[in-house]
Design a protein around this motif. Sequence first.
Motif, PDB file in Angstrom:
ATOM      1  N   GLY A 127      63.568  54.038  17.833  1.00  0.00           N
ATOM      2  CA  GLY A 127      62.787  53.997  16.352  1.00  0.00           C
ATOM      3  C   GLY A 127      62.694  54.980  15.588  1.00  0.00           C
ATOM      4  N   VAL A 128      62.985  56.082  15.871  1.00  0.00           N
ATOM      5  CA  VAL A 128      63.069  57.582  14.935  1.00  0.00           C
ATOM      6  C   VAL A 128      64.066  57.231  13.927  1.00  0.00           C
ATOM      7  CG1 VAL A 128      63.124  60.099  15.169  1.00  0.00           C
ATOM      8  CG2 VAL A 128      61.771  58.939  16.834  1.00  0.00           C
ATOM      9  N   LYS A 129      63.412  57.489  13.007  1.00  0.00           N
ATOM     10  CA  LYS A 129      64.335  57.733  11.691  1.00  0.00           C
ATOM     11  C   LYS A 129      64.493  59.008  11.098  1.00  0.00           C
ATOM     12  CE  LYS A 129      63.106  53.076   9.585  1.00  0.00           C
ATOM     13  NZ  LYS A 129      62.210  52.698  10.744  1.00  0.00           N
ATOM     14  N   GLU A 130      63.440  60.170  11.521  1.00  0.00           N
ATOM     15  CA  GLU A 130      63.629  61.412  10.870  1.00  0.00           C
ATOM     16  C   GLU A 130      63.633  62.495  12.026  1.00  0.00           C
ATOM     17  OE1 GLU A 130      61.322  62.404   7.361  1.00  0.00           O
ATOM     18  OE2 GLU A 130      60.804  64.281   8.439  1.00  0.00           O
ATOM     19  N   VAL A 131      64.582  63.188  12.360  1.00  0.00           N
ATOM     20  CA  VAL A 131      64.215  64.464  13.291  1.00  0.00           C
ATOM     21  C   VAL A 131      64.130  65.935  12.394  1.00  0.00           C
ATOM     22  CG1 VAL A 131      65.390  63.290  15.065  1.00  0.00           C
ATOM     23  CG2 VAL A 131      66.459  64.647  13.442  1.00  0.00           C
ATOM     24  N   THR A 132      63.596  66.668  12.890  1.00  0.00           N
ATOM     25  CA  THR A 132      63.145  68.025  12.290  1.00  0.00           C
ATOM     26  C   THR A 132      63.707  68.815  13.400  1.00  0.00           C
ATOM     27  OG1 THR A 132      61.518  67.385  10.777  1.00  0.00           O
ATOM     28  CG2 THR A 132      61.784  69.803  11.428  1.00  0.00           C
ATOM     29  N   LEU A 133      64.508  69.631  13.230  1.00  0.00           N
ATOM     30  CA  LEU A 133      65.259  70.483  14.192  1.00  0.00           C
ATOM     31  C   LEU A 133      64.397  72.092  14.182  1.00  0.00           C
ATOM     32  CD1 LEU A 133      69.039  70.172  13.322  1.00  0.00           C
ATOM     33  CD2 LEU A 133      67.351  68.810  15.047  1.00  0.00           C
ATOM     34  N   LEU A 134      64.042  72.422  15.175  1.00  0.00           N
ATOM     35  CA  LEU A 134      62.956  73.346  15.349  1.00  0.00           C
ATOM     36  C   LEU A 134      63.499  74.649  15.975  1.00  0.00           C
ATOM     37  CD1 LEU A 134      59.873  71.643  16.549  1.00  0.00           C
ATOM     38  CD2 LEU A 134      60.473  72.221  14.417  1.00  0.00           C
ATOM     39  N   GLY A 135      63.177  76.009  15.616  1.00  0.00           N
ATOM     40  CA  GLY A 135      63.618  77.179  15.995  1.00  0.00           C
ATOM     41  C   GLY A 135      62.862  78.393  15.316  1.00  0.00           C
ATOM     42  N   GLN A 136      62.695  79.247  15.990  1.00  0.00           N
ATOM     43  CA  GLN A 136      61.932  80.581  15.134  1.00  0.00           C
ATOM     44  C   GLN A 136      62.985  81.094  14.032  1.00  0.00           C
ATOM     45  OE1 GLN A 136      61.603  80.702  18.813  1.00  0.00           O
ATOM     46  NE2 GLN A 136      59.561  79.635  18.104  1.00  0.00           N
ATOM     47  N   THR A 137      64.225  81.179  14.379  1.00  0.00           N
ATOM     48  CA  THR A 137      65.143  81.244  13.182  1.00  0.00           C
ATOM     49  C   THR A 137      66.269  80.167  13.531  1.00  0.00           C
ATOM     50  OG1 THR A 137      66.235  83.012  14.877  1.00  0.00           O
ATOM     51  CG2 THR A 137      64.779  83.919  12.669  1.00  0.00           C
ATOM     52  N   VAL A 138      66.020  78.907  12.995  1.00  0.00           N
ATOM     53  CA  VAL A 138      66.850  77.738  13.470  1.00  0.00           C
ATOM     54  C   VAL A 138      68.208  77.981  13.017  1.00  0.00           C
ATOM     55  CG1 VAL A 138      66.215  76.500  11.375  1.00  0.00           C
ATOM     56  CG2 VAL A 138      66.592  75.304  13.435  1.00  0.00           C
ATOM     57  N   ASN A 139      68.526  78.453  12.037  1.00  0.00           N
ATOM     58  CA  ASN A 139      69.790  78.506  11.501  1.00  0.00           C
ATOM     59  C   ASN A 139      70.601  79.656  12.174  1.00  0.00           C
ATOM     60  OD1 ASN A 139      68.130  80.104  10.040  1.00  0.00           O
ATOM     61  ND2 ASN A 139      69.787  80.493   8.324  1.00  0.00           N
ATOM     62  N   ALA A 140      70.059  80.251  13.195  1.00  0.00           N
ATOM     63  CA  ALA A 140      70.696  81.326  13.768  1.00  0.00           C
ATOM     64  C   ALA A 140      71.409  80.737  15.192  1.00  0.00           C
ATOM     65  CB  ALA A 140      69.769  82.460  14.305  1.00  0.00           C
ATOM     66  N   TYR A 141      71.201  79.264  15.338  1.00  0.00           N
ATOM     67  CA  TYR A 141      71.664  78.293  16.354  1.00  0.00           C
ATOM     68  C   TYR A 141      73.155  78.663  16.742  1.00  0.00           C
ATOM     69  CZ  TYR A 141      73.291  74.616  19.037  1.00  0.00           C
ATOM     70  OH  TYR A 141      73.929  74.069  20.259  1.00  0.00           O
ATOM     71  N   GLY A 142      73.671  78.666  17.794  1.00  0.00           N
ATOM     72  CA  GLY A 142      74.991  78.743  18.311  1.00  0.00           C
ATOM     73  C   GLY A 142      75.908  80.067  17.624  1.00  0.00           C
ATOM     74  N   ARG A 143      75.278  81.204  18.003  1.00  0.00           N
ATOM     75  CA  ARG A 143      75.726  82.351  17.417  1.00  0.00           C
ATOM     76  C   ARG A 143      76.351  83.062  18.653  1.00  0.00           C
ATOM     77  NH1 ARG A 143      73.717  86.970  15.111  1.00  0.00           N
ATOM     78  NH2 ARG A 143      72.088  87.002  16.351  1.00  0.00           N
ATOM     79  N   ARG A 144      76.351  82.449  19.950  1.00  0.00           N
ATOM     80  CA  ARG A 144      76.843  83.172  21.114  1.00  0.00           C
ATOM     81  C   ARG A 144      78.357  82.400  21.338  1.00  0.00           C
ATOM     82  NH1 ARG A 144      73.298  86.079  20.093  1.00  0.00           N
ATOM     83  NH2 ARG A 144      71.477  86.341  21.310  1.00  0.00           N
ATOM     84  N   PRO A 145      79.009  82.915  21.897  1.00  0.00           N
ATOM     85  CA  PRO A 145      80.527  82.591  22.288  1.00  0.00           C
ATOM     86  C   PRO A 145      80.458  81.126  22.977  1.00  0.00           C
ATOM     87  CG  PRO A 145      80.485  85.081  22.843  1.00  0.00           C
ATOM     88  CD  PRO A 145      78.901  84.505  22.416  1.00  0.00           C
ATOM     89  N   GLY A 146      81.379  80.472  22.672  1.00  0.00           N
ATOM     90  CA  GLY A 146      81.511  78.997  23.207  1.00  0.00           C
ATOM     91  C   GLY A 146      80.735  78.073  22.567  1.00  0.00           C
ATOM     92  N   GLN A 147      79.897  78.416  21.640  1.00  0.00           N
ATOM     93  CA  GLN A 147      78.923  77.539  20.910  1.00  0.00           C
ATOM     94  C   GLN A 147      79.449  76.902  19.486  1.00  0.00           C
ATOM     95  OE1 GLN A 147      74.947  79.713  21.446  1.00  0.00           O
ATOM     96  NE2 GLN A 147      74.337  78.659  22.884  1.00  0.00           N
ATOM     97  N   ILE A 148      78.999  75.926  19.083  1.00  0.00           N
ATOM     98  CA  ILE A 148      79.213  75.488  17.591  1.00  0.00           C
ATOM     99  C   ILE A 148      78.163  76.203  16.745  1.00  0.00           C
ATOM    100  CG2 ILE A 148      80.505  73.434  18.584  1.00  0.00           C
ATOM    101  CD1 ILE A 148      77.895  71.827  17.531  1.00  0.00           C
ATOM    102  N   GLY A 149      78.439  76.402  15.385  1.00  0.00           N
ATOM    103  CA  GLY A 149      77.520  76.602  14.510  1.00  0.00           C
ATOM    104  C   GLY A 149      76.464  75.642  14.254  1.00  0.00           C
ATOM    105  N   PHE A 150      75.732  76.466  13.656  1.00  0.00           N
ATOM    106  CA  PHE A 150      74.529  75.493  12.976  1.00  0.00           C
ATOM    107  C   PHE A 150      74.815  74.208  12.095  1.00  0.00           C
ATOM    108  CE2 PHE A 150      70.735  74.893  10.107  1.00  0.00           C
ATOM    109  CZ  PHE A 150      69.754  74.070  11.111  1.00  0.00           C
TER     110      PHE A 150
END
Length: 373
Positions: A127-150
């Motif tokens: 029943g969740v309609k809204e999600v908030t993605l969390l991280g200390q620098t959340v848009n740094a997500y996926g900067r390692r090889p083999g990962q997709i970007g933010f």
Amino acid sequence: MLKERKPDLVVGVAGCVAQVQGEAILKRAPHVDLVIGTHNLLKLPRLLQKVAARRRVTATDLTTDLRDRFDANLVPLSSIPAKAYVTIMEGCDLFCTFCIVPYTRGREISRSADEIIGEVKALVERGVKEVTLLGQTVNAYGRRPGQIGFHELLARIDEVPGIERIRFTSSHPVYVTRGLVEAYGQLKHLCPHLHLPVQSGSDGVLARMRRRHTRRTYLDIVRRVRDARPDVAVTTDLIVGFPGEGEEDFEETRNLMREVGFSDVYASAYSERPETKASLLPDRVPEMVRRERLTRLLEIQKETSLAQNRARVGGVEDVLVEGRSKTDSDKLTGRTPHNKVVNFRGDASRVGQIIPVRILEVSPHALGGEALG
């Protein structure tokens, strides 16, 4: 003392302070049974077993093992129906001089995109309609090889059937990519709200903070995001009275606020954090000056927010109803896609729904209106 009345009560200290001070907390606070750092939450059941055996325990090891950091079965639901938070990464590699996070949370580490998508799907099914993605620098997500970007992760979440709103916090200017900017114009469910901490409008102060961006680059990001999504609401974090901040530096911050026209500002007077580089900097700003500057800063934002809110009078906003208003129990409260708080009269059965509300009155911090339909 409470523990004297309840001998079986377990007292624990957790989080960043626990991570930094560890055993020192047990030494100076004999009533504390458990000190648990930032990477050890999943160990809590085992640690409590040790405490039950009359042992005082400290767990402050830092780890890069994803299995010790994230558990998709532990879903951090919000206390608000239809909203949830999803941690997608932890840690920080930037080492701003005022910040303790890299020392307490460790280096950047990102979860698997497939695991995140699976968690979002499970939340939507509940029943969740809204999600908030969390991280200390959340848009740094996926900067390692083999990962997709933010921005690619955002696009995949945007395609999850049933999701209606996507938010994220907290981002850093250095990781705002072209793909993220374009996402604001392309993704249907990405809310028109960007929280982008700037911390100061002075290049000199930004350099002492080791922020890795300038006033000009920050303004360019805001311009590009608004080109992609003209109605986007931009909010920020600001620190006043940082060591070495002169009156001219402070005026540059005030001018930046006027130039950007932030929807809201989370501002604070600088306070020293032990173990940070900033704690060793000279040219401290007196506390009285810091407080006075904070007051002047907030006055600008009060005027800006009020003017922006007045422009919404007469319009209709889609509001995700969160519950009863904290200031008036006869009213409901919720948020718009732009993250504006709206208070209005309505039945509690509307909690968790997205409903249209006509805006009739405003203050600097909230909108007021009537539910339609």
